[in-house]
Write an enzyme that holds these catalytic residues in place. Structure first.
Site, mmCIF file in Angstrom:
data_model
loop_
_atom_site.group_PDB
_atom_site.id
_atom_site.type_symbol
_atom_site.label_atom_id
_atom_site.label_comp_id
_atom_site.label_asym_id
_atom_site.label_seq_id
_atom_site.Cartn_x
_atom_site.Cartn_y
_atom_site.Cartn_z
ATOM 1 N N THR A 138 0.605 -1.121 -0.104
ATOM 2 C CA THR A 138 -0.104 0.045 0.042
ATOM 3 C C THR A 138 0.799 1.327 -0.011
ATOM 4 O OG1 THR A 138 -0.273 -0.210 2.497
ATOM 5 C CG2 THR A 138 -2.139 -1.049 1.080
ATOM 6 N N GLN A 187 0.779 -13.229 -1.800
ATOM 7 C CA GLN A 187 -0.704 -13.356 -2.251
ATOM 8 C C GLN A 187 -0.569 -11.996 -3.250
ATOM 9 O OE1 GLN A 187 -2.150 -12.623 1.743
ATOM 10 N NE2 GLN A 187 -3.872 -13.892 1.105
ATOM 11 N N ILE A 212 0.191 -9.465 -6.745
ATOM 12 C CA ILE A 212 0.430 -9.650 -8.044
ATOM 13 C C ILE A 212 1.037 -8.343 -8.718
ATOM 14 C CG2 ILE A 212 -1.839 -10.874 -8.187
ATOM 15 C CD1 ILE A 212 -3.086 -8.501 -9.173
ATOM 16 N N HIS A 245 -1.484 -15.966 -6.203
ATOM 17 C CA HIS A 245 -2.404 -15.284 -7.203
ATOM 18 C C HIS A 245 -1.956 -14.766 -8.595
ATOM 19 C CE1 HIS A 245 -4.582 -14.542 -3.245
ATOM 20 N NE2 HIS A 245 -4.715 -15.779 -3.422
ATOM 21 N N CYS A 254 -4.525 -15.341 -28.960
ATOM 22 C CA CYS A 254 -3.121 -15.738 -29.206
ATOM 23 C C CYS A 254 -2.902 -15.898 -30.787
ATOM 24 C CB CYS A 254 -2.976 -16.921 -28.497
ATOM 25 S SG CYS A 254 -1.174 -17.599 -28.754
ATOM 26 N N SER A 314 -0.828 -9.117 5.631
ATOM 27 C CA SER A 314 -1.942 -10.028 5.082
ATOM 28 C C SER A 314 -3.104 -10.195 6.185
ATOM 29 C CB SER A 314 -1.564 -11.321 4.688
ATOM 30 O OG SER A 314 -2.657 -12.338 4.460
ATOM 31 N N SER A 315 -4.138 -9.872 6.018
ATOM 32 C CA SER A 315 -5.354 -10.228 6.975
ATOM 33 C C SER A 315 -5.483 -11.810 7.307
ATOM 34 C CB SER A 315 -6.755 -9.527 6.470
ATOM 35 O OG SER A 315 -6.965 -10.136 5.360
HETATM 36 ZN ZN LIG Z 1 -1.582 -19.784 -27.613
#
Ligand SMILES: [Zn+2]
Length: 254
Positions: A33, A106, A108, A126, A160, A201-202
């Protein structure tokens, strides 16, 4: 034991780190944060204002994929500009000193890697939002590539070129299975640690929240650094309810 004040907490943490050989940090939103990354799950966080797009919806609908990418690009100002905070730098210092065999996160936001920790030492429960992958062939795509295609197609998310699969940020969405490899590695890290430090982390999101218990059950000391109380405070060897950056700053190598 809940530290009476910040100084006492730092002192006790230093003793625990000193006596440990395998320190495993487990990090959540609170460590990022101060880097400008919002805590999505907190009261007032983005998930309380905007319903997250479920994985099944992403798969089922072009509109949901478009919306998902629109939201991701809207957050790029925050993610793209974020730099590691004091907590990340302190953990990186312990890692450089050979104390940390791996980090479970956790988050990202890629900030542990950005602080100098090798990518293969960061276990991301995650996933990672700073790049994308094809859901079918797992080919990696950079966000700049996705954004260019998205914009050129008038706000339509690309598939893709190699296999036609859908391209998604490398995160684990709501409704998407937890990555087995990451879960397995996190389990092994927790079992082999002798000092497990939950930071920001909570500890309410399962199965991730089970790792502190695994560590404790295998004989590790457990430290919890979080502004708010958690359900595991009672079993922790040390609890620090103070600012994460201020608590960990003394561990940054000069
Ligand atoms: Zn692909």
């Amino acid at each position: 034991m809940i530290a009476a004040d910040l100084v006492t907490g730092i002192q006790r943490l230093m003793e625990l780190v000193e006596g440990a050989t395998a320190v495993v940090p487990f990090t959540g939103a609170g460590i990022s944060t101060e880097c400008g990354i919002p805590d999505f799950r907190s009261p007032g966080g983005i998930w309380t204002k905007m319903r997250p797009i479920d994985f099944s919806e992403f798969l089922a609908s072009q509109e949901m994929r478009d919306e998902s990418w629109r939201r991701r690009f809207a957050m790029e100002e925050q993610f793209g500009a974020a730099k590691p905070g004091r907590g990340h730098r302190a953990i990186a210092s312990l890692y450089q000193a050979g104390k940390v065999p791996g980090i479970i996160t956790q988050n990202i936001d890629n900030l542990h890697q950005a602080s100098g920790v090798a990518a293969d030492r960061v276990v991301e429960l995650h996933g990672n939002t700073t790049y994308a992958i094809c859901l079918d062939c797992a080919k990696r795509y950079e966000l700049s590539w996705v954004r260019q295609r998205y914009a050129a197609a008038g706000g339509r998310s690309p598939d893709c070129p190699d296999c036609g699969g859908h391209i998604k940020t490398a995160t684990v969405s709501f409704g998407q299975a937890m990555p087995e490899d990451a879960m397995q590695r996190a389990q092994e890290l927790a079992e082999s640690s002798d000092l497990f430090i939950a930071v920001g982390s909570s500890l309410v999101v399962w199965p991730a929240a089970g790792f502190p218990l695994v560590a404790k059950r295998h004989g590790a000391k457990l430290v919890i650094i979080n502004r708010d109380p958690t359900d595991f405070d009672d079993i922790a060897d040390l609890v620090v309810h103070h600012d994460i950056g201020a608590t960990l700053a003394p561990f940054i190598a000069q």
